[in-house]
Design an enzyme around this catalytic site. Structure first.
Site, mmCIF file in Angstrom:
data_model
loop_
_atom_site.group_PDB
_atom_site.id
_atom_site.type_symbol
_atom_site.label_atom_id
_atom_site.label_comp_id
_atom_site.label_asym_id
_atom_site.label_seq_id
_atom_site.Cartn_x
_atom_site.Cartn_y
_atom_site.Cartn_z
ATOM 1 C CG LEU A 222 -1.867 -1.226 1.361
ATOM 2 C CD1 LEU A 222 -2.451 -1.332 2.748
ATOM 3 C CD2 LEU A 222 -2.990 -1.111 0.329
ATOM 4 N N GLY A 223 1.969 1.240 -0.743
ATOM 5 C CA GLY A 223 2.825 2.423 -0.842
ATOM 6 C C GLY A 223 3.262 2.924 0.525
ATOM 7 C CD GLU A 225 -1.305 5.083 4.834
ATOM 8 O OE1 GLU A 225 -1.676 4.546 5.876
ATOM 9 O OE2 GLU A 225 -0.883 6.258 4.763
ATOM 10 N N GLY A 226 2.424 1.225 3.818
ATOM 11 C CA GLY A 226 3.032 -0.049 4.194
ATOM 12 C C GLY A 226 2.389 -1.226 3.508
ATOM 13 N N GLY A 252 8.081 -2.301 -4.676
ATOM 14 C CA GLY A 252 7.367 -3.579 -4.643
ATOM 15 C C GLY A 252 8.343 -4.740 -4.826
ATOM 16 C CG ASP A 253 10.388 -4.834 -8.373
ATOM 17 O OD1 ASP A 253 9.257 -5.347 -8.512
ATOM 18 O OD2 ASP A 253 10.869 -4.002 -9.166
HETATM 19 N N1 LIG Z 1 6.068 6.744 0.102
HETATM 20 C C1 LIG Z 1 6.558 5.693 0.762
HETATM 21 N N2 LIG Z 1 7.011 5.854 2.048
HETATM 22 C C2 LIG Z 1 7.486 4.815 2.738
HETATM 23 N N3 LIG Z 1 7.561 3.554 2.237
HETATM 24 C C3 LIG Z 1 7.132 3.338 0.978
HETATM 25 C C4 LIG Z 1 6.616 4.386 0.170
HETATM 26 N N4 LIG Z 1 6.256 3.868 -1.037
HETATM 27 C C5 LIG Z 1 6.533 2.555 -0.975
HETATM 28 N N5 LIG Z 1 7.053 2.219 0.220
HETATM 29 C C6 LIG Z 1 7.447 0.891 0.701
HETATM 30 O O1 LIG Z 1 7.474 -0.028 -0.371
HETATM 31 C C7 LIG Z 1 6.477 -1.051 -0.227
HETATM 32 C C8 LIG Z 1 5.906 -1.412 -1.570
HETATM 33 O O2 LIG Z 1 5.405 -0.232 -2.175
HETATM 34 P P1 LIG Z 1 4.235 -0.180 -3.253
HETATM 35 O O3 LIG Z 1 2.948 -0.530 -2.632
HETATM 36 O O4 LIG Z 1 4.342 1.166 -3.879
HETATM 37 O O5 LIG Z 1 4.651 -1.351 -4.228
HETATM 38 P P2 LIG Z 1 4.316 -1.555 -5.765
HETATM 39 O O6 LIG Z 1 3.093 -0.780 -6.139
HETATM 40 O O7 LIG Z 1 4.328 -3.000 -6.020
HETATM 41 O O8 LIG Z 1 5.605 -0.870 -6.370
HETATM 42 P P3 LIG Z 1 6.336 -0.989 -7.817
HETATM 43 O O9 LIG Z 1 5.395 -1.736 -8.731
HETATM 44 O O10 LIG Z 1 6.582 0.428 -8.220
HETATM 45 O O11 LIG Z 1 7.600 -1.723 -7.552
HETATM 46 C C9 LIG Z 1 5.477 -0.468 0.767
HETATM 47 O O12 LIG Z 1 4.798 -1.490 1.461
HETATM 48 C C10 LIG Z 1 6.398 0.354 1.678
HETATM 49 O O13 LIG Z 1 7.058 -0.478 2.612
HETATM 50 O O1 LIG Z 2 6.671 -4.316 -17.462
HETATM 51 P P1 LIG Z 2 6.843 -4.824 -16.053
HETATM 52 O O2 LIG Z 2 7.641 -6.082 -16.018
HETATM 53 O O3 LIG Z 2 5.537 -5.002 -15.335
HETATM 54 O O4 LIG Z 2 7.583 -3.692 -15.222
HETATM 55 C C1 LIG Z 2 8.875 -3.269 -15.586
HETATM 56 C C2 LIG Z 2 9.434 -2.290 -14.582
HETATM 57 O O5 LIG Z 2 8.724 -1.065 -14.566
HETATM 58 O O6 LIG Z 2 9.313 -2.803 -13.288
HETATM 59 C C3 LIG Z 2 10.406 -2.399 -12.497
HETATM 60 C C4 LIG Z 2 9.930 -1.616 -11.322
HETATM 61 O O7 LIG Z 2 9.080 -2.393 -10.532
HETATM 62 C C5 LIG Z 2 11.357 -1.678 -13.407
HETATM 63 O O8 LIG Z 2 12.639 -2.139 -13.177
HETATM 64 C C6 LIG Z 2 10.916 -2.060 -14.790
HETATM 65 O O9 LIG Z 2 11.259 -1.152 -15.713
#
Ligand SMILES: Nc1ncnc2c1ncn2[C@@H]1O[C@H](COP(=O)(O)OP(=O)(O)OP(=O)(O)O)[C@@H](O)[C@H]1O
Ligand SMILES: O=P(O)(O)OC[C@@]1(O)O[C@H](CO)[C@@H](O)[C@@H]1O
Length: 309
Positions: A222-223, A225-226, A252-253
């Site tokens: 949740l970005g 929010e954790g 997220g990765d």
């Molecule tokens: N603004 C922020 N402040 C603090 N921690 C963050 C923030 N954004 C992301 N995180 C950390 O990263 C984790 C994963 O973030 P997020 O939910 O954005 O993942 P995602 O949408 O899968 O990301 P992405 O696809 O860009 O890799 C969160 O649970 C939190 O621990």
């Molecule tokens: O096209 P996909 O595979 O969904 O996402 C690719 C990507 O945005 O994901 C990573 C960030 O999470 C970047 O390293 C990469 O460029």
């Protein structure tokens, strides 16, 4: 050992701008950072930084593919890729003082049916020494929508743990093979159930629906929010402290990488959640994707709140 699979690998180019982007003008890039990207390769770097052995797998091709392997050599990450005829894609992340991060993601080249079959035949051998396998991101053009479903079946047949982090139809089909863990974000949940999430109760409800299918660990990120974790032991929320975000791409990765390490080390769920939130939030403090400063992770970890719901 943790094998990270990236079917749609990429040369990730981070453009650091000193001025706000003005659309329709010429913008000069202050600094460029190239990294071996596509979600699973960010996962691999994070796993290595957490102190576990890792191997990268997936497809690479062309000059970009060769460059990507050289970037992994420089990072000290071993790999066993399927070499394909198509050219590995590039993805651009523009970081500017106005918008923060703007990503341009190429779709990726075509993978032929023969290349897909050859990879699937080699896959059991590639993961034979792995305790945990992560499968992340989109798939390149030409691949069957059930590719992750097939791969998860292979991993489970070998008795290994598997984390799936993808979206859309690949997530829907992948869930049918019941991976050990999934980590959708809010958007991915909305796409999966074709609904709008309006509250934390909604998020918990949909996470429980996924858990009840037979997936032991369901994490919803949740970005800022954790994250929420639904597992046999209960439902937990992990809340990071407020931080000065630099670049959230790859958060997220980073979370997936940290959870893979936690599964490998058989951590208790609440410890795993705390560890993963701290690693992912530390990634948000780094300008480069899929990396973090261990000292900052430790500092954040002291202020991550784990709440049993
Ligand atoms: N603004 C922020 N402040 C603090 N921690 C963050 C923030 N954004 C992301 N995180 C950390 O990263 C984790 C994963 O973030 P997020 O939910 O954005 O993942 P995602 O949408 O899968 O990301 P992405 O696809 O860009 O890799 C969160 O649970 C939190 O621990
Ligand atoms: O096209 P996909 O595979 O969904 O996402 C690719 C990507 O945005 O994901 C990573 C960030 O999470 C970047 O390293 C990469 O460029």
């Amino acid at each position: 050992m943790i094998t990270t699979v990236t079917l749609n690998a990429s040369i990730d180019k981070a453009y650091h701008m000193t001025q706000k982007i003005e659309n329709g003008t010429v913008m000069r890039v202050a600094e460029t950072h190239n990294s071996a990207g596509g979600k699973g390769l960010n996962v691999a770097r994070v796993v290595k930084l957490c102190g576990s052995d890792t191997k990268a797998a997936g497809f690479v091709g062309g000059y970009n593919g060769q460059y990507l392997e050289s970037l992994l050599d420089a990072d000290g990450i071993s790999y066993e890729f399927e070499h394909i005829n198509g050219e590995t894609r590039s993805c651009i992340n523009i970081l500017d003082p106005g918008y923060g991060s703007t990503e341009y993601l190429e779709g990726g080249c075509e993978v032929t049916a023969e290349e897909e079959t050859s990879f699937l035949e080699r896959f059991p051998g590639i993961i034979r020494n792995s305790d945990v396998v992560t499968i992340s991101g989109s798939a390149p053009r030409g691949m069957g929508r059930d590719i992750y479903q097939k791969m998860i079946r292979i991993v489970k047949k070998l008795g290994r743990k598997v984390i799936l982090d993808t979206s859309g139809e690949y997530l829907k089909r992948g869930l049918e093979s019941l991976p050990t863990m999934v980590k959708p974000n809010k958007d991915e949940i909305e796409m999966l159930f074709d609904i709008k999430v309006r509250s934390q109760e909604d998020v918990i409800g949909y996470a429980q629906k996924i858990y009840e299918k037979g997936i032991p660990y369901v994490v919803i990120s949740l970005g800022g929010e954790g994250a929420l974790l639904v597992c046999k032991k209960g439902i937990y929320q992990g809340k990071p402290p407020r931080i000065e975000v630099v670049n959230t791409v790859g958060c997220g990765d980073s979370m997936v990488g940290a959870f893979a390490v936690a599964l490998e080390r058989n951590m208790e769920p609440e410890d795993a959640l705390k560890f993963a939130v701290a690693v992912a939030s530390a990634n948000a403090l780094s300008s480069n994707t899929g990396t973090f400063d261990p000292a900052k992770r430790d500092e954040i970890s002291q202020n991550v709140k784990i709440i049993k719901l």
